[in-house]
Design a protein around this motif. Structure first.
Motif, PDB file in Angstrom:
ATOM      1  N   CYS A 191       0.956  -1.302  -0.021  1.00  0.00           N
ATOM      2  CA  CYS A 191      -0.027   0.141   0.163  1.00  0.00           C
ATOM      3  C   CYS A 191       0.677   1.174   0.099  1.00  0.00           C
ATOM      4  CB  CYS A 191      -1.074   0.113   1.384  1.00  0.00           C
ATOM      5  SG  CYS A 191      -2.094  -1.083   1.123  1.00  0.00           S
ATOM      6  N   LYS A 192       1.882   1.260   0.976  1.00  0.00           N
ATOM      7  CA  LYS A 192       2.876   2.445   1.101  1.00  0.00           C
ATOM      8  C   LYS A 192       3.556   2.559  -0.009  1.00  0.00           C
ATOM      9  CE  LYS A 192       6.762   4.431   3.673  1.00  0.00           C
ATOM     10  NZ  LYS A 192       7.656   4.074   4.880  1.00  0.00           N
ATOM     11  N   THR A 193       3.888   1.748  -1.031  1.00  0.00           N
ATOM     12  CA  THR A 193       4.741   1.706  -2.292  1.00  0.00           C
ATOM     13  C   THR A 193       3.786   2.192  -3.164  1.00  0.00           C
ATOM     14  OG1 THR A 193       6.245  -0.387  -1.728  1.00  0.00           O
ATOM     15  CG2 THR A 193       5.895   0.288  -3.952  1.00  0.00           C
ATOM     16  N   ILE A 194       2.699   1.693  -3.377  1.00  0.00           N
ATOM     17  CA  ILE A 194       1.689   2.218  -4.508  1.00  0.00           C
ATOM     18  C   ILE A 194       1.330   3.604  -4.026  1.00  0.00           C
ATOM     19  CG2 ILE A 194      -0.743   2.224  -5.501  1.00  0.00           C
ATOM     20  CD1 ILE A 194      -0.408  -0.905  -4.764  1.00  0.00           C
ATOM     21  N   VAL A 195       0.816   4.164  -2.966  1.00  0.00           N
ATOM     22  CA  VAL A 195       0.662   5.371  -2.685  1.00  0.00           C
ATOM     23  C   VAL A 195       1.715   6.478  -2.817  1.00  0.00           C
ATOM     24  CG1 VAL A 195      -0.238   7.101  -0.821  1.00  0.00           C
ATOM     25  CG2 VAL A 195      -1.212   4.873  -1.216  1.00  0.00           C
ATOM     26  N   ASN A 196       2.770   5.957  -2.367  1.00  0.00           N
ATOM     27  CA  ASN A 196       4.009   6.883  -2.726  1.00  0.00           C
ATOM     28  C   ASN A 196       4.459   6.954  -4.156  1.00  0.00           C
ATOM     29  OD1 ASN A 196       4.330   7.382   0.106  1.00  0.00           O
ATOM     30  ND2 ASN A 196       6.125   6.067   0.366  1.00  0.00           N
ATOM     31  N   ALA A 197       4.269   5.965  -4.965  1.00  0.00           N
ATOM     32  CA  ALA A 197       4.341   6.284  -6.517  1.00  0.00           C
ATOM     33  C   ALA A 197       3.306   7.161  -7.042  1.00  0.00           C
ATOM     34  CB  ALA A 197       4.372   4.864  -7.028  1.00  0.00           C
ATOM     35  N   HIS A 198       2.368   7.095  -6.634  1.00  0.00           N
ATOM     36  CA  HIS A 198       1.516   8.032  -7.088  1.00  0.00           C
ATOM     37  C   HIS A 198       1.490   9.572  -6.549  1.00  0.00           C
ATOM     38  CE1 HIS A 198      -0.999   4.998  -8.102  1.00  0.00           C
ATOM     39  NE2 HIS A 198      -1.757   5.402  -9.079  1.00  0.00           N
ATOM     40  N   GLY A 199       2.354   9.915  -5.822  1.00  0.00           N
ATOM     41  CA  GLY A 199       2.809  11.234  -5.167  1.00  0.00           C
ATOM     42  C   GLY A 199       1.995  11.337  -3.872  1.00  0.00           C
ATOM     43  N   GLY A 200       1.590  10.606  -3.217  1.00  0.00           N
ATOM     44  CA  GLY A 200       0.728  10.495  -1.831  1.00  0.00           C
ATOM     45  C   GLY A 200       1.329  10.069  -0.796  1.00  0.00           C
ATOM     46  N   ASN A 201       0.672  10.140   0.284  1.00  0.00           N
ATOM     47  CA  ASN A 201       1.176   9.713   1.499  1.00  0.00           C
ATOM     48  C   ASN A 201       0.431   8.834   2.362  1.00  0.00           C
ATOM     49  OD1 ASN A 201       3.852  11.143   1.974  1.00  0.00           O
ATOM     50  ND2 ASN A 201       2.741  12.853   1.567  1.00  0.00           N
ATOM     51  N   ILE A 202       0.556   7.798   3.130  1.00  0.00           N
ATOM     52  CA  ILE A 202      -0.301   7.102   3.678  1.00  0.00           C
ATOM     53  C   ILE A 202       0.268   7.000   5.227  1.00  0.00           C
ATOM     54  CG2 ILE A 202       1.362   4.836   3.425  1.00  0.00           C
ATOM     55  CD1 ILE A 202      -1.711   3.242   3.331  1.00  0.00           C
ATOM     56  N   SER A 203      -0.697   6.893   6.096  1.00  0.00           N
ATOM     57  CA  SER A 203      -0.405   6.767   7.801  1.00  0.00           C
ATOM     58  C   SER A 203      -1.430   6.131   8.231  1.00  0.00           C
ATOM     59  CB  SER A 203      -0.151   8.355   8.091  1.00  0.00           C
ATOM     60  OG  SER A 203      -1.445   9.107   8.021  1.00  0.00           O
ATOM     61  N   VAL A 204      -1.113   5.830   9.829  1.00  0.00           N
ATOM     62  CA  VAL A 204      -2.341   5.329  10.688  1.00  0.00           C
ATOM     63  C   VAL A 204      -2.304   6.072  11.878  1.00  0.00           C
ATOM     64  CG1 VAL A 204      -0.758   3.404  11.525  1.00  0.00           C
ATOM     65  CG2 VAL A 204      -3.243   3.116  11.510  1.00  0.00           C
ATOM     66  N   THR A 205      -3.328   6.150  12.552  1.00  0.00           N
ATOM     67  CA  THR A 205      -3.303   6.769  14.008  1.00  0.00           C
ATOM     68  C   THR A 205      -4.509   5.824  14.485  1.00  0.00           C
ATOM     69  OG1 THR A 205      -4.976   8.434  13.385  1.00  0.00           O
ATOM     70  CG2 THR A 205      -2.930   9.210  13.250  1.00  0.00           C
ATOM     71  N   ASN A 206      -4.498   5.848  16.056  1.00  0.00           N
ATOM     72  CA  ASN A 206      -5.314   5.532  16.735  1.00  0.00           C
ATOM     73  C   ASN A 206      -6.675   6.379  17.059  1.00  0.00           C
ATOM     74  OD1 ASN A 206      -4.484   2.700  17.132  1.00  0.00           O
ATOM     75  ND2 ASN A 206      -2.968   3.532  18.592  1.00  0.00           N
ATOM     76  N   LYS A 207      -7.860   5.833  16.972  1.00  0.00           N
ATOM     77  CA  LYS A 207      -9.142   6.772  17.115  1.00  0.00           C
ATOM     78  C   LYS A 207      -9.432   7.017  18.595  1.00  0.00           C
ATOM     79  CE  LYS A 207     -12.700   5.172  15.282  1.00  0.00           C
ATOM     80  NZ  LYS A 207     -13.647   4.686  16.393  1.00  0.00           N
ATOM     81  N   GLU A 208      -9.583   7.965  18.996  1.00  0.00           N
ATOM     82  CA  GLU A 208     -10.013   8.342  20.236  1.00  0.00           C
ATOM     83  C   GLU A 208     -11.438   7.450  20.529  1.00  0.00           C
ATOM     84  OE1 GLU A 208     -11.377  11.922  23.379  1.00  0.00           O
ATOM     85  OE2 GLU A 208     -10.710  12.290  21.403  1.00  0.00           O
ATOM     86  N   GLY A 209     -11.300   6.664  21.909  1.00  0.00           N
ATOM     87  CA  GLY A 209     -12.440   5.635  22.144  1.00  0.00           C
ATOM     88  C   GLY A 209     -12.434   4.558  21.607  1.00  0.00           C
ATOM     89  N   GLY A 210     -11.284   4.262  20.504  1.00  0.00           N
ATOM     90  CA  GLY A 210     -10.993   2.722  20.244  1.00  0.00           C
ATOM     91  C   GLY A 210     -11.087   2.686  18.726  1.00  0.00           C
ATOM     92  N   GLY A 211     -10.062   1.968  18.033  1.00  0.00           N
ATOM     93  CA  GLY A 211     -10.042   1.861  16.578  1.00  0.00           C
ATOM     94  C   GLY A 211      -9.145   2.480  16.154  1.00  0.00           C
ATOM     95  N   ALA A 212      -8.732   2.067  14.726  1.00  0.00           N
ATOM     96  CA  ALA A 212      -7.688   2.561  13.820  1.00  0.00           C
ATOM     97  C   ALA A 212      -8.245   3.571  12.782  1.00  0.00           C
ATOM     98  CB  ALA A 212      -6.736   1.581  13.671  1.00  0.00           C
ATOM     99  N   VAL A 213      -7.422   4.620  12.410  1.00  0.00           N
ATOM    100  CA  VAL A 213      -7.709   5.222  11.038  1.00  0.00           C
ATOM    101  C   VAL A 213      -6.559   5.361  10.226  1.00  0.00           C
ATOM    102  CG1 VAL A 213      -8.416   7.314  10.363  1.00  0.00           C
ATOM    103  CG2 VAL A 213      -9.184   6.571  12.790  1.00  0.00           C
ATOM    104  N   PHE A 214      -6.715   4.434   9.175  1.00  0.00           N
ATOM    105  CA  PHE A 214      -5.589   4.545   8.149  1.00  0.00           C
ATOM    106  C   PHE A 214      -5.946   5.578   6.996  1.00  0.00           C
ATOM    107  CE2 PHE A 214      -4.998   0.252   9.717  1.00  0.00           C
ATOM    108  CZ  PHE A 214      -3.541   0.171   9.717  1.00  0.00           C
ATOM    109  N   THR A 215      -5.047   6.469   6.737  1.00  0.00           N
ATOM    110  CA  THR A 215      -5.436   7.634   5.888  1.00  0.00           C
ATOM    111  C   THR A 215      -4.317   7.662   4.964  1.00  0.00           C
ATOM    112  OG1 THR A 215      -6.046   8.810   7.892  1.00  0.00           O
ATOM    113  CG2 THR A 215      -5.431  10.106   5.593  1.00  0.00           C
ATOM    114  N   PHE A 216      -4.772   7.726   3.491  1.00  0.00           N
ATOM    115  CA  PHE A 216      -3.881   7.957   2.518  1.00  0.00           C
ATOM    116  C   PHE A 216      -4.273   9.279   1.459  1.00  0.00           C
ATOM    117  CE2 PHE A 216      -6.648   4.736   0.465  1.00  0.00           C
ATOM    118  CZ  PHE A 216      -6.724   5.185  -0.864  1.00  0.00           C
TER     119      PHE A 216
END
Length: 230
Positions: free
Chosen positions: A194-219
């Protein structure tokens, strides 16, 4: 990328293949003594691991679409809604029981991309949330245009990611905390791709934990007419 692909071949592909061979051998050599429920369980194991192998091969083939020696992809202007719809159809074929809440703008948004690769990113992230979050609540796929980029969010209500792994989860070697101890197939290679593909498009990818539980993947992906960081 080469190191991660070698790791996938040596471990992530070999492990399920070994299991499939073992289960098949058990059925063939003990078919007269196996109970019906035991045989069904072994066949289910073969089916699940075969599907996982197919998904992994799709990931590996996706990377081959990126030109060797650089981080460039062949991009065409694609409508956001069509790409998201195709990814959702494919993930629902694999996980018909999954609940996914899609939130995308009603306006037509065109994004320069290799549609097949970006669909693979969306599928990988949704599959991770379905299989490893530990939650049966609906997963949210939200897309928001902001200035020169489209922001893609995959949000779940699960256990989240441990702080120690937030920085390394895309490196191809980490496993999410939600993977059971008896599971041999980790998240690493799929997220690395995923990171390789997004970076190749000129974007970025990251992940954070959501307040109250859970994960948020963003690209992010550059919108049409914007300047990418390729």
């Amino acid at each position: 990328i080469r190191a991660n692909l070698l790791r996938a071949v040596s471990h992530d592909l070999r492990t399920p293949l070994t299991g499939i061979i073992g289960a098949s051998e058990t059925i063939l050599k003990n078919k007269e003594h196996l109970k019906k429920e035991e045989e069904i369980k072994l066949l289910e194991f073969i089916y699940e691991d075969s599907n996982w192998l197919l998904h992994m091969v799709e990931n590996l083939l996706s990377v081959t679409r990126i030109r060797e020696g650089g981080s460039a992809v062949n991009k065409t202007s694609e409508p956001l809604e069509e790409v998201v719809t195709e990814a959702i159809m494919r993930i629902r074929d694999r996980f018909p029981q999954a609940s996914i809440d899609v939130q995308i703008p009603k306006d037509l948004i065109m994004i320069p991309m290799d549609a097949t690769l970006i669909e693979q990113v969306i599928i990988n992230l949704l599959e991770n949330a379905i299989k490893y979050s530990g939650s049966t609540n609906p997963i949210i796929l939200r897309v928001e245009p902001k200035e020169d980029f489209a922001f893609f969010y995959i949000i779940d209500d699960g256990r989240g990611i441990s702080i120690s792994r937030l920085e390394s989860i895309f490196d191809g070697f980490s496993r999410a905390d939600t993977v059971n101890s008896d599971t041999n197939k980790g998240l690493g290679i799929g997220l690395s791709i995923c990171k390789t593909i997004v970076n190749a498009h000129g974007g970025n990818i990251s992940v954070t934990n959501k307040e109250g539980g859970g994960a948020v993947f963003t690209f992010t992906l550059p919108l049409e007419g914007s300047i990418s960081n390729e």
